[in-house]
Scaffold this motif. Structure first.
Motif, PDB file in Angstrom:
ATOM      1  N   ILE A   1       3.804   4.744  11.484  1.00  0.00           N
ATOM      2  CA  ILE A   1       3.028   5.509  12.463  1.00  0.00           C
ATOM      3  C   ILE A   1       1.787   4.713  12.828  1.00  0.00           C
ATOM      4  N   PRO A   2       1.567   4.429  14.100  1.00  0.00           N
ATOM      5  CA  PRO A   2       0.420   3.609  14.505  1.00  0.00           C
ATOM      6  C   PRO A   2      -0.916   4.238  14.114  1.00  0.00           C
ATOM      7  N   ALA A   3      -1.910   3.372  13.922  1.00  0.00           N
ATOM      8  CA  ALA A   3      -3.232   3.837  13.506  1.00  0.00           C
ATOM      9  C   ALA A   3      -3.890   4.721  14.551  1.00  0.00           C
ATOM     10  N   PHE A   4      -3.532   4.551  15.836  1.00  0.00           N
ATOM     11  CA  PHE A   4      -4.161   5.403  16.845  1.00  0.00           C
ATOM     12  C   PHE A   4      -3.671   6.840  16.750  1.00  0.00           C
ATOM     13  N   ARG A   5      -2.553   7.067  16.038  1.00  0.00           N
ATOM     14  CA  ARG A   5      -2.082   8.424  15.790  1.00  0.00           C
ATOM     15  C   ARG A   5      -2.525   8.934  14.426  1.00  0.00           C
ATOM     16  N   LEU A   6      -2.562   8.046  13.437  1.00  0.00           N
ATOM     17  CA  LEU A   6      -2.930   8.438  12.077  1.00  0.00           C
ATOM     18  C   LEU A   6      -3.847   7.386  11.483  1.00  0.00           C
ATOM     19  N   PRO A   7      -5.173   7.627  11.503  1.00  0.00           N
ATOM     20  CA  PRO A   7      -6.115   6.655  10.937  1.00  0.00           C
ATOM     21  C   PRO A   7      -5.797   6.363   9.468  1.00  0.00           C
ATOM     22  N   LYS A   8      -5.807   5.080   9.110  1.00  0.00           N
ATOM     23  CA  LYS A   8      -5.389   4.694   7.764  1.00  0.00           C
ATOM     24  C   LYS A   8      -6.434   5.021   6.691  1.00  0.00           C
ATOM     25  N   ASP A   9      -7.664   5.354   7.102  1.00  0.00           N
ATOM     26  CA  ASP A   9      -8.661   5.737   6.103  1.00  0.00           C
ATOM     27  C   ASP A   9      -8.255   7.029   5.399  1.00  0.00           C
ATOM     28  N   ILE A  10      -7.459   7.856   6.074  1.00  0.00           N
ATOM     29  CA  ILE A  10      -6.963   9.082   5.451  1.00  0.00           C
ATOM     30  C   ILE A  10      -6.085   8.744   4.254  1.00  0.00           C
ATOM     31  N   LEU A  11      -5.237   7.729   4.403  1.00  0.00           N
ATOM     32  CA  LEU A  11      -4.344   7.330   3.311  1.00  0.00           C
ATOM     33  C   LEU A  11      -5.125   6.729   2.155  1.00  0.00           C
ATOM     34  N   GLU A  12      -6.209   6.042   2.454  1.00  0.00           N
ATOM     35  CA  GLU A  12      -7.044   5.487   1.383  1.00  0.00           C
ATOM     36  C   GLU A  12      -7.695   6.603   0.580  1.00  0.00           C
TER      37      GLU A  12
ATOM     38  N   HIS B   1       0.837  -1.198   0.000  1.00  0.00           N
ATOM     39  CA  HIS B   1       0.000   0.000   0.000  1.00  0.00           C
ATOM     40  C   HIS B   1       0.876   1.255   0.000  1.00  0.00           C
ATOM     41  N   ILE B   2       0.303   2.360  -0.478  1.00  0.00           N
ATOM     42  CA  ILE B   2       1.031   3.628  -0.455  1.00  0.00           C
ATOM     43  C   ILE B   2       1.044   4.204   0.962  1.00  0.00           C
ATOM     44  N   GLY B   3       1.933   5.152   1.174  1.00  0.00           N
ATOM     45  CA  GLY B   3       1.981   5.859   2.446  1.00  0.00           C
ATOM     46  C   GLY B   3       3.356   5.874   3.084  1.00  0.00           C
TER      47      GLY B   3
ATOM     48  N   MET C   1      -7.727  10.122  -4.396  1.00  0.00           N
ATOM     49  CA  MET C   1      -7.503  11.415  -5.043  1.00  0.00           C
ATOM     50  C   MET C   1      -6.398  11.331  -6.085  1.00  0.00           C
ATOM     51  N   LEU C   2      -5.340  10.605  -5.780  1.00  0.00           N
ATOM     52  CA  LEU C   2      -4.256  10.432  -6.745  1.00  0.00           C
ATOM     53  C   LEU C   2      -4.746   9.714  -7.996  1.00  0.00           C
ATOM     54  N   LEU C   3      -5.523   8.662  -7.792  1.00  0.00           N
ATOM     55  CA  LEU C   3      -6.034   7.909  -8.941  1.00  0.00           C
ATOM     56  C   LEU C   3      -6.926   8.790  -9.817  1.00  0.00           C
ATOM     57  N   LYS C   4      -7.727   9.651  -9.198  1.00  0.00           N
ATOM     58  CA  LYS C   4      -8.592  10.537  -9.974  1.00  0.00           C
ATOM     59  C   LYS C   4      -7.793  11.585 -10.739  1.00  0.00           C
TER      60      LYS C   4
END
Length: 410
Positions: A153-164, A144-146, A169-172
């Motif tokens: 960075i743990p998910a409790f600090r940075l939710p992974k839905d943001i990266l999705e 996966h990208i990121g 947006m990149l694909l668009k």
């Protein structure tokens, strides 16, 4: 939540010379963003943030704001600074959910750009170049990208839905993504130029853990911190954990270990509390989570069931420099089911064809130009581990250098 954000934004003094923006590595237009938000145009406020920093929503969550924007807020001298991070996060999340990017149609469309690595540096350059109409392909060694945002960075600090959402947006924007593709062992820079990539950006980060080179480092209960963060669920760590090092990675491992079932997590650091490389924010949250600290403690040897360590003290050498002196006569045994080494990271040395420094970092000029024509680099692979905002700032400059290079090429 919305009312709190409005109240906090209303505290902004709208300084004519905003120190908050000057304190931000990427120059976030805090004044303009807050003013636009309070005028009721949250979409425009989000656009201001995104155009300045495509990873604004990420920075709002993980930046050391106490050192950057909030640390420079004039209100902080006598009371609490404006919580810029909360406002930025609220506005950026809204914009991220609402924004529907459209790929521009320009004369540059069809000109191929390769971006190697999809951490903060690579994502920044990909957004900038794609928004200019270039045909961007990201080569990512993981699934996966990121980059560090996903795997460090743990998910409790940075939710992974943001990266999705960032991926969508990149694909668009027309960006192509090749996952599980490490440039270097199979495909190299020459192959990319052969296939008519007109410019190449390298943003591969720092992923090789630095070993301590002490006895016992290869034992089965010893792990490298940066590797653990990639997939904590694949590790058995037991109940009592020791972590060697006191940077932000060490704090993330400690807090993650507690969430994964450890009862007793202790960070061992050979210097004092005031010398930690971790930010005060991360240190304070680690303590709140129950992480313990042993300062002025150096590891000597790792054995089954724990490690031997010794007390340290600071000494001044003949040149007047401070060094850590290990007091081996003050040895003790520290029991641990698992031991994590968090002594910083170095780059992988997969790529050839450009000048690499003695430490493995890519050598560039101030604008990110490498020793090879048409190849640019920035982020941690150039500077060593830094903040996301610092990586974005340098990568914006690299993207501008790429645009100038492509314009000269015609």
């Amino acid at each position: 939540m919305g009312r709190h954000i409005i109240e906090e934004a209303s505290r902004c003094l709208q300084c004519k010379r905003p120190l908050c923006s000057k304190g931000c590595p990427v120059g976030t237009p805090v004044n303009d963003m807050i003013k636009t938000f309070l005028e009721g145009d949250i979409r425009r406020a989000g656009e201001l943030l995104f155009q300045n920093n495509p990873l604004s929503v990420v920075c709002s969550l993980i930046c050391p704001h106490e050192k950057f924007c909030e640390g420079h807020c004039i209100l902080g001298k006598k009371s609490a600074p404006v919580q810029v991070s909360d406002i930025e996060n609220y506005v950026s999340r809204y914009y991220l959910e609402q924004f529907q990017p459209q790929r521009p149609v320009r004369d540059s469309n069809g000109t191929r750009i390769a971006v190697i690595g999809s951490g903060p540096a690579g994502l920044t350059v990909a957004f900038i170049m794609a928004s200019q109409g270039f045909d961007v392909t990201i080569f990512e060694s993981e699934e996966h990208i990121g980059g560090v945002l996903r795997y460090g960075i743990p998910a409790f600090r940075l939710p992974k839905d943001i990266l999705e959402r960032i991926r969508e947006m990149l694909l668009k924007l027309g960006v192509k993504i090749r996952p599980n593709m490490t440039i270097g062992p199979v495909i190299g820079l020459d192959d990319l130029f052969r296939d008519e990539y007109r410019a190449i950006f390298v943003g591969t980060g720092v992923w090789n853990p630095r070993p301590l080179r002490i006895a016992g480092e290869t034992l089965g209960h010893v792990h490298y911190a940066i590797n653990y963060l990639k997939n904590p669920d694949s590790y058995w760590i037991g109940k009592k954990v020791a972590i060697i090092g006191a940077g932000n990675v060490a704090m993330d491992v400690a807090r993650t270990a507690l969430r994964k079932g450890a009862d007793d997590v202790t960070i061992l650091y050979r210097r004092g509390e005031e010398h930690m490389t971790a930010t005060r924010y991360e240190y304070d949250y680690a303590k709140l989570d129950g992480v313990r600290f042993r300062f002025q403690t150096a590891p000597l040897e790792i054995v089954e069931g724990g490690l031997h360590c010794a007390r340290t003290r600071l000494a001044i050498d003949e040149q007047g420099r401070t060094r850590v002196e290990t007091l081996e006569q003050e040895r003790e045994f520290f029991p641990a089911d698992s031991i994590f080494i968090a002594a910083s990271q170095a780059p992988r040395t997969n790529l050839t064809g450009m000048e690499i420094g003695r430490t493995g970092l890519v050598i560039t000029d101030e604008e990110g130009r490498t020793s090879r024509d048409g190849v640019f680099a920035s982020g941690d692979v150039v500077t060593g581990a830094k903040t996301v905002a610092e990586a974005v700032s340098r990568s914006k400059r690299s993207a501008q250098a790429m645009l100038q290079y492509l314009a000269r090429q015609g």
